[in-house]
Design a protein around this motif. Structure first.
Motif, PDB file in Angstrom:
ATOM      1  N   ARG A   1       0.840  -1.203   0.000  1.00  0.00           N
ATOM      2  CA  ARG A   1       0.000   0.000   0.000  1.00  0.00           C
ATOM      3  C   ARG A   1       0.876   1.255   0.000  1.00  0.00           C
ATOM      4  NH1 ARG A   1      -3.351  -1.961   5.085  1.00  0.00           N
ATOM      5  NH2 ARG A   1      -1.613  -3.420   5.079  1.00  0.00           N
ATOM      6  N   SER A   2       0.767   2.148  -1.010  1.00  0.00           N
ATOM      7  CA  SER A   2      -0.099   1.993  -2.168  1.00  0.00           C
ATOM      8  C   SER A   2       0.710   2.280  -3.433  1.00  0.00           C
ATOM      9  CB  SER A   2      -1.289   2.956  -2.088  1.00  0.00           C
ATOM     10  OG  SER A   2      -2.033   2.728  -0.891  1.00  0.00           O
ATOM     11  N   HIS A   3       1.710   1.437  -3.700  1.00  0.00           N
ATOM     12  CA  HIS A   3       2.469   1.601  -4.945  1.00  0.00           C
ATOM     13  C   HIS A   3       3.094   0.283  -5.384  1.00  0.00           C
ATOM     14  CE1 HIS A   3       5.284   2.413  -1.599  1.00  0.00           C
ATOM     15  NE2 HIS A   3       6.167   1.820  -2.353  1.00  0.00           N
TER      16      HIS A   3
ATOM     17  N   CYS B   1      -7.198  -2.190  -2.269  1.00  0.00           N
ATOM     18  CA  CYS B   1      -6.355  -2.519  -1.123  1.00  0.00           C
ATOM     19  C   CYS B   1      -6.359  -1.428  -0.067  1.00  0.00           C
ATOM     20  CB  CYS B   1      -4.929  -2.764  -1.602  1.00  0.00           C
ATOM     21  SG  CYS B   1      -4.237  -1.353  -2.490  1.00  0.00           S
ATOM     22  N   SER B   2      -6.655  -0.192  -0.450  1.00  0.00           N
ATOM     23  CA  SER B   2      -6.430   0.913   0.470  1.00  0.00           C
ATOM     24  C   SER B   2      -7.093   2.166  -0.072  1.00  0.00           C
ATOM     25  CB  SER B   2      -4.923   1.168   0.609  1.00  0.00           C
ATOM     26  OG  SER B   2      -4.405   1.544  -0.652  1.00  0.00           O
ATOM     27  N   ALA B   3      -7.026   3.227   0.731  1.00  0.00           N
ATOM     28  CA  ALA B   3      -7.617   4.497   0.323  1.00  0.00           C
ATOM     29  C   ALA B   3      -6.957   5.031  -0.951  1.00  0.00           C
ATOM     30  CB  ALA B   3      -7.488   5.515   1.450  1.00  0.00           C
ATOM     31  N   LEU B   4      -5.696   4.642  -1.174  1.00  0.00           N
ATOM     32  CA  LEU B   4      -4.972   5.125  -2.345  1.00  0.00           C
ATOM     33  C   LEU B   4      -4.768   4.019  -3.377  1.00  0.00           C
ATOM     34  CD1 LEU B   4      -2.485   7.498  -0.542  1.00  0.00           C
ATOM     35  CD2 LEU B   4      -4.566   8.081  -1.758  1.00  0.00           C
TER      36      LEU B   4
END
Lengths: 191, 660
Positions: B543-545, B615-618
Motif C-alpha cells: 500500500r499503495s504503490h 487494497c487501500s484508500a490510495l
C-alpha cells in the motif's frame, strides 16, 4: 463487580431486543459466541490476529513513550479508523512532547466537551498515504486528514515538521508508517 | 441472574407474533448471524459443472469463498499465473475445466479432523486435495484406467484412502481400438484406492481393482465394525453400451459392491497385483515457493479379483442404485435405487454371516453374489419417489432425498418407520447434515441441494440458479429456515464445525520464508532483467504503490514476466496485478507471496498496469506504465518508482531514453 455489571447489560440487551426478534434462537445461533455476551462495539480493532504485522494503532500502543497519544486516540474515537487498511502516516508525539504543551492543555483536550478539538489536533497528525522517511523532501507540503497542511524541511538528514517537531524514529506498520516526533503539531489557528 | 434471564425469555415469548412461519415460507431469523459473530459451520459444496468448490457459512447461507479447483479462475489467476498452470496439467495436456461432484472431508476415527477436503473431477478423472489452512488446491492426481470419475472421492475411517470408481467402463490395457458393441467382452470397470499420507496429505494410487463392466455411481466406506470395508453402488449390470435410459433398466436388481479393502491392501502388499503401463499426471502445489509442479507417472498396480479371492462381493440392490450410505454405527448400509419403490437397508453383520456361510445367489462375472434376503436388514416401504441419497443424525434417524417427489423424508434406521417428510423446492439431489457421513453427526440442520427454483428465484433468462435449502432438524419436525443460491450445480456437500477449521486458517505467508526463485525481498531488491527476448520484472506491491512503476526498454517480440511479490504482512491484504491487453487473467497475490503473469506485448506504445484489488484508500494511485518500443529498438532498459524529472518547457516527443 465489573463482571456483574456486564451480565446486567447483557440481560438488558436481551430484554430490549426481545420484541424485535421472533424467538430466542434468532439471537444466538452462531458458534464461538457466548449468547450472554454484550454486542461488541467498534470496528476492526476487535479482529483477533496475532500473526499479522502490527497496525499503526498497535505500534503506538506497544510504545511506553506514547501512552498520552494512545489515550487521546481512544478519547477521540479514532481507533477504528486507524485500524483500517489505510495507508496511513502517523506523526506520533511522545509523552515528553505532550508535556511540553502549556500546563493543563492535555487535560482540557481530554474532556468530552472538547472532543472536536482533540479530533482536529490528532487528525492533523495523520495523512492517508504511507510516507517513508526517504520520501520527504525539503519544502514539501503534506495534506493532513483534518484538512490542514504540514510543511516539511529536510536539512542535514534531519526531517522537521512545521519547524517545530523533528522525526526521531520511523517504524513501519502493517497499514502505514509511524514517525515518532518530539513536538506536538498545532493546527493553524484560523480554521 | 438466572431468574432474570428467564424472565427475559418469557417476555420474548409473549411478544412473538403468531403464525409467522410456515413450511414453505421459512424462518429466516434462525439464519441470522449478528455482526461480530461467525457462522457455526463451514459448508463445502461441490460446484458441479463450474469445476470449483464454493464454501458457505451455515446457518447464514453466506458464500464465503469459491475455491478454484479443476477450472481456471481468471479472478484468482488460477490456471493463468505461471505458478498455478501446472496444477491443471493432465496426460491430455492442460485441461481448463471439469465437473466437480462430490466432497470428502478428511477424518480421523470417522470424525472430521478439519485438515483437508477432497473433490472429484467427473470428466477427466482426477481427485483434488484442498488444504484447509489456505483454502487452496494443494494437489491434483489423475486416475488412469478410468472414464468418468463419479464414484469418488469417498474416504476411509482414518483417511487412509480416498476412492475413485469409474462411471464408464472402458477397455483396459493395450487393446483400446475395439468396436463399441463388443462392450460385454472388452469393457471393464475399475475402482482405485488412492493413499493419503497421514502427515502431508500427499496422494498416491496404491492399487486399482479390476471389476466387471458395470457403471460405478457412488460409494461409502464402512465405519466402526465395518471400517475395513467399502461399498460401491453400481448400475448397468445389463452391460448396455447404448440407450442406457432403457437398456440399463432391464433387471429388477443391480448391485452394491462390497470391497474388503483391508484384504485388498494385503494382496497389494503381497504382490498379487500386476503393474500396468499407464500415463497420468500428479500435480502438487508447494507452499514455500507458491509454485506448482506436474509429474507424469507411468505405472499403476492392478488387482484382479480372479487372483484375489474373498476381496469383493456383490449385493443385489433394486433398480439402478445411486446413493450408497453407511450409518454412524457402521452396521447399516442404505442403497437408494433411483427407480425403486422401497429403500433397502443392508446389515453389515448379516453380510459377514452370509459370506461365512457362503449364502450366495450365484456369481456375476466370477464374483459371488450374496443372497438379497440374507443380507437385508429391511426395506423402508413407500418412502417417496426417486430416492437418491441418505444422511444421518446422531439420534438414529436417516434423511433421504427424493428427486421425483421433491422432498426429504426422515426415517428411523432401526425400525425403518417414516417419521416426517418435508417438501423441497424443487427436485432435490444431494443433501447434507453437518457431520452426516461421520461416526458423530452434529445434526441441527439438513441442507437440500435443489435443481429447480422456477417459482422462487427471479427469472434470469433460460437458465435459473440452483438452490440450497436449509432445514432445522433439532425438533421432531423438519422446518425450512432459509434458501440460498449456489454456483454451478450443487451435488454432494459436507458441513463441519467452524472451530475445527478456523483455528488453523493461514493469515499471511511470512515474507522471509518465501522461496519463490523470483521473489523480491523488499523494494531494494526489485529489478528488471533481460535474458534474450525474455524480460523478467521483479516487482513489489505494498500500500499503495508498485515498484518499479515506470519501465522502459521493452520491445515488441519480447516475452515479459511480471513476478509480483506482495510485501504486505497483514491479513486479507492481497494485491492484484493486471496489464492492458494481456491474453490471460489477473494475478491476485497474497501477503508474502510471489506470483507471475506472462505478457507478450503486441504493439508499440505505453501500457498501463495497476493493482486490481481495492487494497487501500490510495488503491486508485497504485498504478504504473511500461513503454513498448519497436523490435530492434535501442531504448535501454530502465525502471524506477518515485523518480520525477523536472518538467521541460518544450515537449520532446522523440525522447529515445538516452537523456535519462
Amino acid at each position: 463487580m465489573k463482571k456483574k455489571f456486564g451480565l446486567a447489560i447483557a440481560a438488558f440487551a436481551i430484554f430490549t431486543l426481545s420484541c424485535k426478534n421472533e424467538n430466542k434462537e434468532s439471537n444466538g445461533t452462531a458458534s464461538n459466541s457466548n449468547t450472554e455476551s454484550a454486542v461488541t462495539t467498534g470496528g476492526q480493532e476487535n479482529v483477533k490476529d496475532d500473526v499479522s504485522q502490527k497496525d499503526v494503532v498497535k505500534v503506538a500502543a506497544a510504545s511506553k513513550d506514547h501512552t498520552t497519544l494512545v489515550a487521546a486516540i481512544k478519547q477521540a474515537e479514532l481507533i477504528s479508523s486507524l485500524s483500517n487498511a489505510g495507508p496511513f502516516t502517523v506523526f506520533a508525539p511522545t509523552n515528553a512532547a505532550f508535556d511540553k504543551l502549556p500546563a493543563g492543555t492535555v487535560d482540557k483536550l481530554m474532556k468530552n466537551e472538547n472532543k472536536a478539538d482533540l479530533q482536529d489536533i490528532l487528525q492533523y497528525h495523520v495523512t492517508t498515504s504511507s510516507l517513508k522517511a526517504e520520501y520527504f523532501t525539503d519544502g514539501m507540503n503534506v495534506g493532513m486528514v483534518n484538512g490542514g497542511n504540514v510543511t516539511v524541511s529536510v536539512k542535514d538528514g534531519k526531517i522537521m515538521l512545521n519547524g517545530t517537531a523533528t522525526i526521531v524514529a520511523s517504524i513501519p506498520a502493517s497499514n502505514g508508517t509511524v514517525h515518532v516526533i518530539d513536538g506536538v503539531l498545532v493546527p493553524p489557528a484560523a480554521k | 441472574m438466572l431468574g432474570f434471564a428467564f424472565a427475559g425469555l418469557l417476555l420474548m415469548q409473549s411478544c412473538k407474533p403468531k403464525g409467522t412461519s410456515s413450511a414453505a415460507g421459512g424462518d429466516a431469523s434462525k439464519a441470522y448471524v449478528a455482526p461480530g459473530k461467525y457462522d457455526e459451520f463451514y459448508n463445502f459444496v461441490s460446484g458441479g459443472f463450474s469445476g470449483q468448490m464454493p464454501v458457505y457459512g451455515i446457518p447464514s447461507g453466506r458464500l464465503l469463498r469459491v475455491i478454484p479447483v479443476f477450472s481456471v479462475d481468471p479472478e484468482k489467476g488460477w490456471g493463468y499465473s505461471e505458478e498455478t498452470k501446472p496444477m491443471l496439467n493432465t496426460s491430455h495436456g492442460f485441461v481448463p475445466w471439469d465437473d466437480l461432484h462430490h466432497i470428502a472431508l478428511s477424518v480421523t476415527n470417522s470424525e472430521h479432523d478439519g485438515r483437508w477436503v477432497f473433490g472429484n473431477a467427473n470428466n477427466t478423472p482426477r481427485i483434488a486435495r484442498i488444504d484447509l489452512k489456505t483454502f487452496r488446491t494443494a494437489e491434483i492426481i489423475e486416475i488412469p484406467n478410468s472414464a468418468g470419475n463419479h464414484s469418488s472421492p469417498f474416504i476411509t475411517e482414518n483417511s487412509e484412502y480416498v476412492v475413485a470408481g469409474t462411471r464408464f467402463s472402458v477397455p483396459i490395457g493395450d487393446k483400446q481400438d475395439v468396436p463399441i458393441d463388443t462392450y460385454k467382452d472388452n469393457f471393464k470397470g475399475t475402482v482405485s484406492f488412492i493413499g493419503v499420507d497421514k502427515t502431508t496429505g500427499d496422494m498416491n494410487i496404491a492399487f486399482q481393482i479390476l471389476t466387471p463392466g458395470v457403471n460405478f455411481d457412488l460409494a461409502r466406506a464402512g465405519k466402526g465394525k465395518s471400517a475395513g470395508w467399502f461399498f460401491f453402488s453400481c448400475y448397468n449390470s445389463e452391460k448396455a453400451n447404448t440407450l442406457l435410459e432403457v437398456n440399463a433398466s432391464q433387471k429388477d436388481k443391480d448391485f452394491i459392491m462390497a470391497v474388503n479393502w483391508k484384504k485388498a491392501e494385503e494382496y497389494a502388499k503381497a504382490g498379487k497385483g500386476v503393474k500396468k503401463q499407464v500415463k497420468y499426471a500428479h500435480n502438487k502445489f508447494d507452499e514455500s515457493t507458491h509454485t506448482a509442479s506436474s509429474t507424469m507417472m507411468n505405472e499403476v498396480l492392478v488387482l484382479d479379483p480372479k487372483d484375489c479371492p474373498d476381496m469383493i462381493y456383490f449385493m443385489p440392490c433394486p433398480k439402478s442404485p445411486h446413493g450408497c450410505d453407511t450409518d454412524p454405527t457402521g452396521e447399516y448400509i442404505v442403497g437408494s435405487g433411483k427407480l425403486a419403490a422401497t429403500i433397502p437397508v443392508f446389515s453389515f453383520t448379516k453380510i459377514q454371516n452370509a459370506i461365512a456361510s457362503k449364502t450366495f445367489d450365484g456369481e456375476y462375472d466370477g464374483i459371488p453374489v450374496l443372497k438379497y434376503d440374507a443380507v437385508l436388514h429391511g426395506e423402508v416401504q413407500k418412502p417417496g419417489l426417486g430416492p437418491l441419497h441418505t444422511e444421518f443424525d446422531a439420534k438414529g434417524n436417516a434423511y433421504t432425498s427424493f428427486f421425483v417427489s421433491s422432498e426429504i423424508v426422515k426415517w428411523d434406521v432401526k425400525s425403518l418407520k417414516v417419521l416426517d417428510r418435508v417438501p423441497t423446492y424443487y427436485s432435490v439431489g444431494h443433501l447434507s447434515v453437518p457431520g452426516g457421513p461421520t461416526k458423530k453427526p452434529h445434526g441441527k440442520y439438513v441442507i437440500a441441494y435443489n435443481k429447480i427454483t422456477k417459482d422462487r428465484y427471479l427469472p434470469t433468462g433460460p437458465e435459473l440458479s440452483q438452490s440450497a435449502q436449509m432445514y432445522d432438524i433439532s425438533g421432531d419436525k423438519m422446518k425450512l429456515v432459509l434458501d440460498f443460491p449456489t454456483i454451478g450445480e450443487p451435488h454432494y456437500a459436507e458441513a463441519i464445525p467452524a472451530e475445527l477449521v478456523m483455528k488453523n486458517s493461514t493469515k499471511i505467508f511470512k515474507i522471509e520464508e518465501n522461496k519463490n526463485p523470483y521473489v523480491a525481498m523488499g523494494e531494494g531488491k526489485t529489478k528488471v532483467e533481460r535474458k534474450g527476448n525474455e524480460v523478467h520484472v521483479y516487482m513489489t506491491a505494498i500500500r499503495s504503490h508498485l515498484t518499479p512503476d515506470n519501465i522502459e526498454g521493452v520491445k515488441v517480440g519480447d516475452v515479459v514476466y511480471f513476478h509480483v511479490t506482495n510485501l504486505e504482512q497483514d491479513w486479507d491484504v492481497p494485491h492484484g496485478f493486471a496489464i492492458k491487453g494481456a491474453n490471460n487473467g489477473e494475478l491476485l497475490v497474497m501477503p508474502g507471496e510471489t506470483q507471475t503473469l506472462m505478457w507478450k506485448p503486441d504493439r508499440v506504445g505505453i501500457f498501463p498496469f495497476y493493482c486490481t484489488d481495492f487494497c487501500s484508500a490510495l488503491h486508485q494511485e497504485m498504478q504504473g506504465y511500461i513503454r513498448i518500443s519497436p523490435a530492434g529498438s535501442n531504448v535501454p532498459l530502465l525502471y524506477h518508482t518515485g523518480k520525477t524529472k523536472p518538467s521541460v518547457s518544450t515537449p520532446d516527443t522523440k525522447d529515445s531514453g538516452k537523456t535519462k
